[in-house]
Design an enzyme around this catalytic site. Sequence first.
Site, PDB file in Angstrom:
ATOM      1  N   GLY A  43       0.782  -1.232   0.000  1.00 31.34           N
ATOM      2  CA  GLY A  43       0.000   0.000   0.000  1.00 31.34           C
ATOM      3  C   GLY A  43       0.811   1.279   0.000  1.00 31.34           C
ATOM      4  N   ASP A 102      -6.081   2.642   9.811  1.00 31.12           N
ATOM      5  CA  ASP A 102      -7.510   2.317   9.856  1.00 31.12           C
ATOM      6  C   ASP A 102      -7.827   1.758  11.241  1.00 31.12           C
ATOM      7  OD1 ASP A 102     -10.127   1.718   9.194  1.00 31.12           O
ATOM      8  OD2 ASP A 102      -9.643  -0.061   8.052  1.00 31.12           O
ATOM      9  N   ASP A 158      -5.624  -0.199  -2.483  1.00 27.67           N
ATOM     10  CA  ASP A 158      -6.293  -1.114  -3.393  1.00 27.67           C
ATOM     11  C   ASP A 158      -7.647  -1.559  -2.882  1.00 27.67           C
ATOM     12  OD1 ASP A 158      -5.058  -2.754  -1.245  1.00 27.67           O
ATOM     13  OD2 ASP A 158      -5.913  -4.417  -2.381  1.00 27.67           O
TER      14      ASP A 158
HETATM   15  P1  IMP Z   1      -5.574  -1.591   9.684  1.00 25.01           P
HETATM   16  O1  IMP Z   1      -7.050  -1.831   9.759  1.00 25.01           O
HETATM   17  O2  IMP Z   1      -5.208  -0.263  10.325  1.00 25.01           O
HETATM   18  O3  IMP Z   1      -4.811  -2.744  10.248  1.00 25.01           O
HETATM   19  O4  IMP Z   1      -5.242  -1.456   8.142  1.00 25.01           O
HETATM   20  C1  IMP Z   1      -4.639  -2.470   7.410  1.00 25.01           C
HETATM   21  C2  IMP Z   1      -4.519  -2.211   5.964  1.00 25.01           C
HETATM   22  O5  IMP Z   1      -5.806  -2.239   5.427  1.00 25.01           O
HETATM   23  C3  IMP Z   1      -3.963  -0.881   5.503  1.00 25.01           C
HETATM   24  O6  IMP Z   1      -2.566  -0.818   5.494  1.00 25.01           O
HETATM   25  C4  IMP Z   1      -4.507  -0.833   4.099  1.00 25.01           C
HETATM   26  O7  IMP Z   1      -3.684  -1.574   3.220  1.00 25.01           O
HETATM   27  C5  IMP Z   1      -5.846  -1.523   4.248  1.00 25.01           C
HETATM   28  N1  IMP Z   1      -6.933  -0.525   4.304  1.00 25.01           N
HETATM   29  C6  IMP Z   1      -7.544   0.002   5.383  1.00 25.01           C
HETATM   30  N2  IMP Z   1      -8.489   0.891   5.004  1.00 25.01           N
HETATM   31  C7  IMP Z   1      -8.452   0.916   3.656  1.00 25.01           C
HETATM   32  C8  IMP Z   1      -9.190   1.646   2.659  1.00 25.01           C
HETATM   33  O8  IMP Z   1     -10.057   2.496   2.910  1.00 25.01           O
HETATM   34  N3  IMP Z   1      -8.849   1.377   1.377  1.00 25.01           N
HETATM   35  C9  IMP Z   1      -7.899   0.487   0.996  1.00 25.01           C
HETATM   36  N4  IMP Z   1      -7.182  -0.207   1.896  1.00 25.01           N
HETATM   37  C10 IMP Z   1      -7.470   0.010   3.205  1.00 25.01           C
HETATM   38 MG    MG Z   2      -4.784  -3.433   0.923  1.00 23.01          MG
END
Ligand code: IMP
Ligand code: MG
Length: 180
Positions: A43, A102, A158
Amino acid sequence: MQENLERVLFDEQTILRRLDQIAAQIVTDYRERDLTVIAVLNGSLIFMADLLRRIPLPLKLDCLRVASYHGGTRTTGGVVFNQVALPDVTGRHILILDDILDSGVTLAAIGEKLRAARPLSVKLCVLLRKQKIRLRPLEADYVGFDIRDEFVVGYGLDYQERYRNLPCIGVLRTELIGAA
Ligand code: IMP
Ligand code: MG
């Protein structure tokens, strides 16, 4: 490809202008320090390339690949490190780069893993930060933009590995989510 977006949140010029500001801040903060950047793949690829070329410091770069999403639009909870050898972080100032903060699950797991190798410091830089209650509360030190809690793609982000090459960031049309 942009017709797949419901709306554009940040166009390329807006993103690059913001990267100028973040890069200037990082240069000020790390001028006297030996910096190692660890980019989280895939990402952060485009973000990393544009940001690091704006930072005229003799930094080192390494990458980490993790999987946490499993193709949907929600975090499932587990984080898998798809890598045997972790970057060498002992005794270094580490700046982690990722596309988006996120749920916080991924970056919390990465932070823990890297801290166990005794770096001198660990900071976090994300292009986007979703405004929501996180599963793992986590502070980012450098943030490109705060966004609402909605699914975005483009500029490295993505949906099922597509749309990373969009030059802008936008909200994917809802009828495309869940479709094959
Ligand atoms: P986490 O939920 O903070 O662990 O996020 C993990 C990964 O989810 C991020 O590094 C992104 O690759 C993916 N991600 C989270 N939110 C989005 C979004 O809105 N669009 C695309 N990928 C996302
Ligand atoms: Mg992703």
